[in-house]
Scaffold this active site. Structure first.
Site, PDB file in Angstrom:
ATOM      1  N   SER A 145      10.775  12.291  66.246  1.00 25.69           N
ATOM      2  CA  SER A 145       9.746  13.224  66.732  1.00 25.69           C
ATOM      3  C   SER A 145       8.602  13.311  65.737  1.00 25.69           C
ATOM      4  CB  SER A 145      10.283  14.630  67.026  1.00 25.69           C
ATOM      5  OG  SER A 145      10.006  15.531  65.970  1.00 25.69           O
ATOM      6  N   TYR A 158      14.532  22.601  61.072  1.00 21.87           N
ATOM      7  CA  TYR A 158      14.156  21.479  61.942  1.00 21.87           C
ATOM      8  C   TYR A 158      13.173  20.569  61.216  1.00 21.87           C
ATOM      9  CZ  TYR A 158      12.321  18.953  65.996  1.00 21.87           C
ATOM     10  OH  TYR A 158      11.916  17.980  66.871  1.00 21.87           O
TER      11      TYR A 158
END
Length: 332
Positions: A145, A158
């Site tokens: 990502s 994250y």
């Protein structure tokens, strides 16, 4: 360079039952691959197995917890056994998230995110690479990502996991120079319309995060995964946001970070209240959907998101904070 034929190729996919993982499994099934699908819940695995077989793929399932190294090693050994001793492609895809002020988010939630998103990928590589080395070839795909370079305020663990994955892939790629047939491929999707945030992520903000709005469809990321398996390359960004944030962060990382933080603060300040929840962080949820919102809802959210962006970016840097996080209260 000719594309690799994926017919009967042994492809292992973690986190295969929903979102990007489910879309990726179906995309490889369309190519006639021999799929070995892994996730935490067997009933969800049964569902995606049936869907892949209907699409023309051969599919097996193995219930796997990617935070357990022994479980991932068993996945690799069993996949190789099913594939006649070979694994052609391994897709590290399983991922989780926890959204909330750093101090409001329980430590065990931070740890779970790191164990799944970072150590889970390390376990996957450590399990698959011995087979690749023995074969002299293989493709490891890491779904990272654009969070690998774009910080995610209110999702510190994250961000830590994604930044860590970027370094892990780079180091591993360098270490494997003696095996040119082994490729480490990283895919960087922008915001994706999956159940990941709205349904499955832990949410300790006290606010309803809503459904994804300005997001690409998971099938677009799945196509990128297949493309990397057919024609491996080190990096592949998916979606305009991924490209734009890469350039923005390279040009002005401090400004990019400040904008991201203030936009997140503004967004959370206008969202309705909601009881904090651990979502699917510690136990897989019941859903097995690919997308997070239907097309009509997403169209409305696109307009709303565009209006918010146009109207808000002009004053985000000078606007006082809408919310006061626990961290700010403790420091100031």
């Amino acid at each position: 360079m000719a594309k690799r034929n994926l017919k009967n190729a042994v492809v292992v996919i973690t986190g295969a039952t929903s979102g990007i993982g489910r879309a990726t499994a179906l995309a490889f099934a369309d190519k006639g691959a021999h799929l070995v699908l892994a996730a935490r819940k067997q009933d969800k695995l049964d569902d995606i197995q049936d869907a892949c077989i209907e699409r023309g793929g051969l599919a097996n399932t193995i219930q796997t917890d990617v935070t357990n190294g022994a479980s991932v090693k068993y996945l690799a050994e069993h996949a190789a056994q099913l594939g006649g001793g070979r694994i052609n492609v391994w897709v590290n895809n399983a991922g989780v998230g926890a959204v909330g002020d750093f101090l409001d988010t329980p430590l065990e939630a931070h740890e779970k995110v790191i164990r799944t998103n970072l150590l889970g990928y390390l376990y996957g590589a450590h399990a698959a690479l011995p087979f690749f080395v023995e074969q002299g070839e293989g493709v490891l795909i890491n779904n990272i990502s654009f969070g690998a370079w774009f910080p995610a305020p209110f999702a510190a663990a994250y961000s830590a996991s994604k930044y860590g994955l970027e370094g892990f892939s780079q180091a591993l790629r360098g270490e494997l120079f003696r095996w040119p047939g082994i490729r480490i491929c990283d895919v960087y999707p922008a915001f994706v319309n999956t159940p990941g945030i709205s349904d499955n992520a832990a949410n300790y903000t006290g606010r309803n995060l809503g459904k994804p709005g300005l997001a690409i469809e998971p099938e677009k990321v799945a196509d990128a995964m297949v493309s990397l398996a057919q024609n491996p390359r080190d990096h592949l960004m998916v979606g305009l946001t991924a490209h734009a944030t890469r350039v923005a962060h390279a040009v002005s990382p401090n400004l990019t970070r400040s904008l991201a933080a203030r936009f997140a603060d503004l967004f959370l300040g206008i969202r309705p209240e909601q009881t904090p929840t651990s979502g699917g962080l510690f136990e897989a949820g019941p859903g097995n959907r690919t997308t997070g919102a239907d097309p009509r809802q997403r169209q409305a959210l696109r307009f709303a998101g565009a209006a918010l962006a146009v109207g808000g970016l002009a004053y985000l840097l000078t606007r006082p904070p809408v919310r006061q996080s626990q961290l700010a209260r403790k420091v100031f």
